[in-house]
Design a protein around this motif. Structure first.
Motif, PDB file in Angstrom:
ATOM      1  N   ALA A  47      -1.304  -3.503   6.996  1.00  0.00           N
ATOM      2  CA  ALA A  47      -0.299  -4.533   7.288  1.00  0.00           C
ATOM      3  C   ALA A  47       0.837  -4.508   6.280  1.00  0.00           C
ATOM      4  O   ALA A  47       1.954  -4.951   6.590  1.00  0.00           O
ATOM      5  CB  ALA A  47      -0.956  -5.906   7.313  1.00  0.00           C
ATOM      6  N   GLN A  48       0.573  -3.991   5.069  1.00  0.00           N
ATOM      7  CA  GLN A  48       1.640  -3.935   4.075  1.00  0.00           C
ATOM      8  C   GLN A  48       2.773  -3.002   4.503  1.00  0.00           C
ATOM      9  O   GLN A  48       3.880  -3.086   3.986  1.00  0.00           O
ATOM     10  CB  GLN A  48       1.083  -3.460   2.724  1.00  0.00           C
ATOM     11  N   GLY A  49       2.483  -2.100   5.454  1.00  0.00           N
ATOM     12  CA  GLY A  49       3.521  -1.191   5.925  1.00  0.00           C
ATOM     13  C   GLY A  49       4.578  -1.858   6.776  1.00  0.00           C
ATOM     14  O   GLY A  49       5.664  -1.303   6.941  1.00  0.00           O
ATOM     15  N   VAL A  50       4.301  -3.020   7.347  1.00  0.00           N
ATOM     16  CA  VAL A  50       5.291  -3.743   8.154  1.00  0.00           C
ATOM     17  C   VAL A  50       5.539  -5.142   7.602  1.00  0.00           C
ATOM     18  O   VAL A  50       6.529  -5.782   7.973  1.00  0.00           O
ATOM     19  CB  VAL A  50       4.841  -3.833   9.629  1.00  0.00           C
ATOM     20  N   ALA A  51       4.638  -5.638   6.745  1.00  0.00           N
ATOM     21  CA  ALA A  51       4.812  -6.962   6.143  1.00  0.00           C
ATOM     22  C   ALA A  51       4.396  -6.885   4.682  1.00  0.00           C
ATOM     23  O   ALA A  51       3.339  -7.403   4.300  1.00  0.00           O
ATOM     24  CB  ALA A  51       4.000  -8.013   6.889  1.00  0.00           C
ATOM     25  N   PRO A  52       5.193  -6.230   3.824  1.00  0.00           N
ATOM     26  CA  PRO A  52       4.801  -6.062   2.423  1.00  0.00           C
ATOM     27  C   PRO A  52       4.646  -7.392   1.708  1.00  0.00           C
ATOM     28  O   PRO A  52       5.492  -8.274   1.822  1.00  0.00           O
ATOM     29  CB  PRO A  52       5.953  -5.238   1.832  1.00  0.00           C
ATOM     30  N   GLY A  53       3.541  -7.519   0.981  1.00  0.00           N
ATOM     31  CA  GLY A  53       3.254  -8.748   0.252  1.00  0.00           C
ATOM     32  C   GLY A  53       2.472  -9.751   1.038  1.00  0.00           C
ATOM     33  O   GLY A  53       2.199 -10.848   0.531  1.00  0.00           O
ATOM     34  N   LEU A  54       2.072  -9.411   2.285  1.00  0.00           N
ATOM     35  CA  LEU A  54       1.335 -10.339   3.129  1.00  0.00           C
ATOM     36  C   LEU A  54       0.052 -10.787   2.440  1.00  0.00           C
ATOM     37  O   LEU A  54      -0.792  -9.985   2.068  1.00  0.00           O
ATOM     38  CB  LEU A  54       0.994  -9.669   4.467  1.00  0.00           C
ATOM     39  N   GLY A  55      -0.078 -12.107   2.268  1.00  0.00           N
ATOM     40  CA  GLY A  55      -1.269 -12.674   1.666  1.00  0.00           C
ATOM     41  C   GLY A  55      -1.290 -12.637   0.152  1.00  0.00           C
ATOM     42  O   GLY A  55      -2.188 -13.205  -0.461  1.00  0.00           O
ATOM     43  N   LEU A  56      -0.311 -11.963  -0.472  1.00  0.00           N
ATOM     44  CA  LEU A  56      -0.318 -11.835  -1.929  1.00  0.00           C
ATOM     45  C   LEU A  56       0.959 -12.327  -2.583  1.00  0.00           C
ATOM     46  O   LEU A  56       0.972 -12.565  -3.781  1.00  0.00           O
ATOM     47  CB  LEU A  56      -0.542 -10.357  -2.310  1.00  0.00           C
ATOM     48  N   ALA A  57       2.030 -12.441  -1.828  1.00  0.00           N
ATOM     49  CA  ALA A  57       3.308 -12.885  -2.384  1.00  0.00           C
ATOM     50  C   ALA A  57       3.887 -13.986  -1.504  1.00  0.00           C
ATOM     51  O   ALA A  57       3.715 -13.985  -0.279  1.00  0.00           O
ATOM     52  CB  ALA A  57       4.296 -11.712  -2.474  1.00  0.00           C
ATOM     53  N   ARG A  58       4.571 -14.923  -2.122  1.00  0.00           N
ATOM     54  CA  ARG A  58       5.125 -16.044  -1.370  1.00  0.00           C
ATOM     55  C   ARG A  58       6.336 -15.628  -0.541  1.00  0.00           C
ATOM     56  O   ARG A  58       6.623 -16.236   0.490  1.00  0.00           O
ATOM     57  CB  ARG A  58       5.535 -17.163  -2.337  1.00  0.00           C
ATOM     58  N   TYR A 252      -1.883   5.377  -5.142  1.00  0.00           N
ATOM     59  CA  TYR A 252      -2.433   4.905  -6.423  1.00  0.00           C
ATOM     60  C   TYR A 252      -1.320   4.396  -7.334  1.00  0.00           C
ATOM     61  O   TYR A 252      -1.423   3.317  -7.928  1.00  0.00           O
ATOM     62  CB  TYR A 252      -3.209   6.042  -7.076  1.00  0.00           C
ATOM     63  N   ALA A 253      -0.217   5.152  -7.415  1.00  0.00           N
ATOM     64  CA  ALA A 253       0.892   4.753  -8.283  1.00  0.00           C
ATOM     65  C   ALA A 253       1.571   3.482  -7.799  1.00  0.00           C
ATOM     66  O   ALA A 253       2.068   2.687  -8.601  1.00  0.00           O
ATOM     67  CB  ALA A 253       1.914   5.891  -8.369  1.00  0.00           C
ATOM     68  N   SER A 254       1.564   3.258  -6.474  1.00  0.00           N
ATOM     69  CA  SER A 254       2.231   2.066  -5.947  1.00  0.00           C
ATOM     70  C   SER A 254       1.567   0.785  -6.416  1.00  0.00           C
ATOM     71  O   SER A 254       2.228  -0.252  -6.560  1.00  0.00           O
ATOM     72  CB  SER A 254       2.224   2.114  -4.414  1.00  0.00           C
ATOM     73  N   VAL A 255       0.273   0.825  -6.651  1.00  0.00           N
ATOM     74  CA  VAL A 255      -0.452  -0.364  -7.109  1.00  0.00           C
ATOM     75  C   VAL A 255      -0.477  -0.430  -8.628  1.00  0.00           C
ATOM     76  O   VAL A 255      -0.483  -1.522  -9.209  1.00  0.00           O
ATOM     77  CB  VAL A 255      -1.886  -0.356  -6.535  1.00  0.00           C
ATOM     78  N   ARG A 256      -0.467   0.718  -9.291  1.00  0.00           N
ATOM     79  CA  ARG A 256      -0.552   0.755 -10.749  1.00  0.00           C
ATOM     80  C   ARG A 256       0.774   0.482 -11.426  1.00  0.00           C
ATOM     81  O   ARG A 256       0.808   0.079 -12.591  1.00  0.00           O
ATOM     82  CB  ARG A 256      -1.082   2.120 -11.200  1.00  0.00           C
ATOM     83  N   GLN A 257       1.879   0.727 -10.717  1.00  0.00           N
ATOM     84  CA  GLN A 257       3.171   0.509 -11.350  1.00  0.00           C
ATOM     85  C   GLN A 257       3.504  -0.985 -11.399  1.00  0.00           C
ATOM     86  O   GLN A 257       2.878  -1.791 -10.730  1.00  0.00           O
ATOM     87  CB  GLN A 257       4.270   1.253 -10.593  1.00  0.00           C
ATOM     88  N   SER A 258       4.476  -1.331 -12.211  1.00  0.00           N
ATOM     89  CA  SER A 258       4.899  -2.719 -12.330  1.00  0.00           C
ATOM     90  C   SER A 258       6.404  -2.794 -12.069  1.00  0.00           C
ATOM     91  O   SER A 258       7.195  -2.109 -12.741  1.00  0.00           O
ATOM     92  CB  SER A 258       4.578  -3.256 -13.730  1.00  0.00           C
ATOM     93  N   PRO A 259       6.842  -3.617 -11.108  1.00  0.00           N
ATOM     94  CA  PRO A 259       6.036  -4.459 -10.219  1.00  0.00           C
ATOM     95  C   PRO A 259       5.338  -3.629  -9.139  1.00  0.00           C
ATOM     96  O   PRO A 259       5.725  -2.497  -8.864  1.00  0.00           O
ATOM     97  CB  PRO A 259       7.062  -5.402  -9.605  1.00  0.00           C
ATOM     98  N   VAL A 260       4.304  -4.215  -8.551  1.00  0.00           N
ATOM     99  CA  VAL A 260       3.551  -3.533  -7.510  1.00  0.00           C
ATOM    100  C   VAL A 260       4.441  -3.301  -6.294  1.00  0.00           C
ATOM    101  O   VAL A 260       5.165  -4.196  -5.858  1.00  0.00           O
ATOM    102  CB  VAL A 260       2.314  -4.362  -7.112  1.00  0.00           C
ATOM    103  N   SER A 261       4.408  -2.079  -5.753  1.00  0.00           N
ATOM    104  CA  SER A 261       5.192  -1.742  -4.573  1.00  0.00           C
ATOM    105  C   SER A 261       4.303  -1.826  -3.341  1.00  0.00           C
ATOM    106  O   SER A 261       3.641  -0.858  -2.964  1.00  0.00           O
ATOM    107  CB  SER A 261       5.782  -0.326  -4.723  1.00  0.00           C
ATOM    108  N   PHE A 262       4.281  -3.008  -2.717  1.00  0.00           N
ATOM    109  CA  PHE A 262       3.433  -3.194  -1.550  1.00  0.00           C
ATOM    110  C   PHE A 262       3.855  -2.282  -0.406  1.00  0.00           C
ATOM    111  O   PHE A 262       3.020  -1.721   0.303  1.00  0.00           O
ATOM    112  CB  PHE A 262       3.484  -4.656  -1.090  1.00  0.00           C
ATOM    113  N   GLU A 263       5.188  -2.143  -0.215  1.00  0.00           N
ATOM    114  CA  GLU A 263       5.642  -1.355   0.915  1.00  0.00           C
ATOM    115  C   GLU A 263       5.287   0.125   0.750  1.00  0.00           C
ATOM    116  O   GLU A 263       4.929   0.805   1.716  1.00  0.00           O
ATOM    117  CB  GLU A 263       7.151  -1.511   1.117  1.00  0.00           C
ATOM    118  N   LEU A 264       5.354   0.632  -0.488  1.00  0.00           N
ATOM    119  CA  LEU A 264       5.000   2.035  -0.719  1.00  0.00           C
ATOM    120  C   LEU A 264       3.533   2.287  -0.380  1.00  0.00           C
ATOM    121  O   LEU A 264       3.198   3.225   0.353  1.00  0.00           O
ATOM    122  CB  LEU A 264       5.274   2.412  -2.169  1.00  0.00           C
ATOM    123  N   GLY A 265       2.637   1.437  -0.899  1.00  0.00           N
ATOM    124  CA  GLY A 265       1.223   1.607  -0.615  1.00  0.00           C
ATOM    125  C   GLY A 265       0.907   1.436   0.858  1.00  0.00           C
ATOM    126  O   GLY A 265       0.104   2.192   1.416  1.00  0.00           O
TER     127      GLY A 265
END
Length: 581
Positions: A47-58, A252-265
């Motif tokens: 779902a992050q591929g069409v709605a990045p941050g869903l459930g984790l970001a406001r 892996y890098a999309s989650v480990r980097q700061s800020p987290v890239s939801f759309e990349l993952g």
């Protein structure tokens, strides 16, 4: 009116209550567990591929066009192209190598032929990141090849073509074992007919034998493709020496980097799962396109005839073993006993200090071995029990949603470990779960769940064959004797398939110790695990210490596998009796 209704209800008696049978209750319980282990994490990460941050970001938003941005983002595009190049090249080269070696193994007999089987299984159970580290240590400009052989192969190895070759040498056992399995039985009538028609041996091989092996060859090649495409260990080990971003490593890098890239993952996970799913569907279509049921009642297991030039095939086998098995694992073993990487195997450079450091007080490597073994034992226990229950539902019950259980228990084979690990982060890091005490992200228990989800399809398949051999009449007889459903499973069914249970437990235990993707993504910061520690020491340049840890762990896994094999053999043989019995 009310009194009339009451009198009718009293006359009819109490309404019967519908009770859910234990079999159906178990089926619904299994479905719920599989949804938590596999379904919800996969849905969240995709779902992050069409709605990045869903459930984790406001401030998450729906962006359906995000999947198309891969054509405009260089990193995304490069990761996709690199993964497809590596997987396709390994599929072709590794598939051809595995198929060719399997044909050689089952066509002629020569000294050392069985070593091909040993090498294939050894490579199959060896962690890919350990094998890749061996190749890096061998081919680096200051590595073993330069120090020992005086040759610098770094320009050949650290290139796209070189990576395809190395990956093929690591992954060819999938093709070898798939083709070997199809060659155990043989019906020589087709080849004999072709020979009587004047066809030469090469023509018979090319036009008769290989086409009849199409399902096995296609299966092996696609297994190589799927495994390479989703492998995280290989690019993780190569990242220190060569920049070659792939889909798993970029996720892996999309989650480990700061800020987290939801759309990349999310986007890269979508493409990774979609490609693997397409490959599996293509394989199914290949199998259904034609008939390959050529075996008849005349099929036998005929031992291959002696080779005309046995020295030639023995030499070829020795060369294959030296390259595929000896170079990576031999390099790691040599480095683990060496003071310096480039010093070579000379007496002044040999040492046991790396092994002494591992077993010294306060060693992080020893701590990682203990922690990884504990997690693997817990995951193996949970997975074996859960796989047993899934097998019971699929084999002995009429649960209507059995198809969903079968699909959910199999779909994990098509989900790379790195994707599932990212999905676990998105699921178990939900704020509302933390509010009710179920925020498992950052806790070691999450590693057990991830290990269970990853290994579940293998454990299920290892037990289904044994369960299919047990007649349902045995369970029915126990039921007629008054034994409840759990009692029947515990006292009748489990003892009958005890060897399969032990095999499943051993397989999950061996693979769980070196689960790099899950431990890298999900291990708590203060919780040292073996794969992460080996990779960290390797990245710090402590190659001897890192390889010594890998060697000690490999020996431990082999000992555990041997013990499990002995236990399974004794269970299979049943109790022994004295002569006076």
């Amino acid at each position: 009116m009310t009194s009339l209704l009451e009198r009718r209800r009293a006359k009819a008696g109490p309404r019967p209550t519908r009770r859910v049978s234990p079999e159906n209750a178990l089926g619904w319980f299994i479905l719920a567990v599989l949804f938590v282990l596999v379904g919800a994490p996969l849905v969240l990460v995709l779902a992050q591929g069409v709605a990045p941050g869903l459930g984790l970001a406001r401030d998450w938003t729906v962006r359906p066009g995000l999947l198309g941005e891969i054509a405009r983002r260089p990193l995304w595009q490069t990761s996709l192209v690199n993964s497809l190049t590596l997987a396709t090249g390994a599929m072709l080269l590794g598939g051809a190598l595995g198929t060719g070696l399997a044909l050689l193994r089952h066509t002629v007999a020569f000294p050392g032929a069985r070593l091909l089987d040993v090498a294939a299984w050894a490579l199959l159970v060896s962690p890919s990141f350990v094998l890749a580290q061996g190749w890096v240590l061998f081919a680096s400009p200051s590595g073993v090849a330069v120090g020992t052989l005086g040759v610098d192969p770094s320009s050949l190895v650290f290139s796209p073509t070189g990576l395809v070759v190395i990956t093929s040498l690591i992954k060819y056992p999938f093709a070898y074992l798939a083709t070997s399995a199809a060659l155990h039985w043989d019906d020589g009538s087709y080849r004999q007919a072709a020979a009587l028609a004047g066809a030469r041996p090469w023509t018979v091989l090319r036009t008769v034998r290989i086409p009849l092996l199409t399902p096995a060859v296609a299966s092996g090649a696609i297994l190589v493709f799927v495994d390479v495409l989703g492998d995280f260990g290989l690019p993780a080990a190569l990242s220190a020496a060569y920049s070659y971003p792939t889909l798993p490593y970029s996720i892996y890098a999309s989650v480990r980097q700061s800020p987290v890239s939801f759309e990349l993952g999310g986007v890269l996970s979508f493409y990774l799962v979609a490609i693997i799913g397409a490959a599996i569907l293509l394989y199914i279509r290949i199998l259904r396109g034609s008939r390959y049921d050529f075996l008849t009642g005349a099929a036998t297991r005929v031992p291959p005839p002696p080779a005309r030039y046995p020295w030639l095939w023995s030499g070829l086998t020795a060369l294959v073993l030296a390259i595929t098995f000896g170079v990576p694992l031999g390099t790691s073993l040599q480095v683990s006993f060496s003071r310096t990487l480039h010093g070579g195997p000379v007496p002044d450079n040999l040492t046991l200090e790396h092994y002494a450091d591992i077993f010294s007080a306060g060693s992080r490597m020893s701590e990682g071995i203990v922690n990884s073994l504990t997690i693997a034992l817990a995951a193996a226990t949970v997975t074996t029990v859960l796989a047993f229950l899934i097998g019971v539902v699929l084999t002995f019950t009429g649960f209507r949603a059995r198809f969903l259980i079968d699909v959910a228990g199999t779909v994990t084979l098509a989900i790379p470990g790195i994707v599932l690990a990212v999905g676990y982060i998105f699921l178990w890091n939900q704020p509302f779960l933390a509010g009710v005490g179920l925020g498992l992200y950052g806790r070691a228990e999450l590693l057990v769940l991830a290990g269970t989800a990853t290994a579940l399809p293998i454990a299920v398949r290892l037990q289904l064959g044994a369960l299919a051999q047990v007649p349902a009449s045995l369970l029915n007889a126990a039921a007629l004797s008054g034994a409840r459903f759990p009692t029947r499973l515990r006292t009748v069914l489990a003892p009958l398939i005890a060897p399969a249970l032990v095999s499943a437990f051993a397989a999950v235990l061996a693979s769980g110790i070196f689960d790099l993707a899950a431990t890298t993504m999900l291990a708590p910061p203060s919780f040292t695990t073996l794969p992460v520690e080996i990779l960290a020491e390797y990245d710090r340049g402590r190659y001897g210490y890192a390889t010594a840890g890998a060697v000690v762990s490999a020996v431990l896994v082999m000992v555990l596998a041997a013990v499990s094999s002995v236990i399974g053999r004794r269970l299979l043989g049943g109790p022994t009796h004295g002569s006076g019995a």
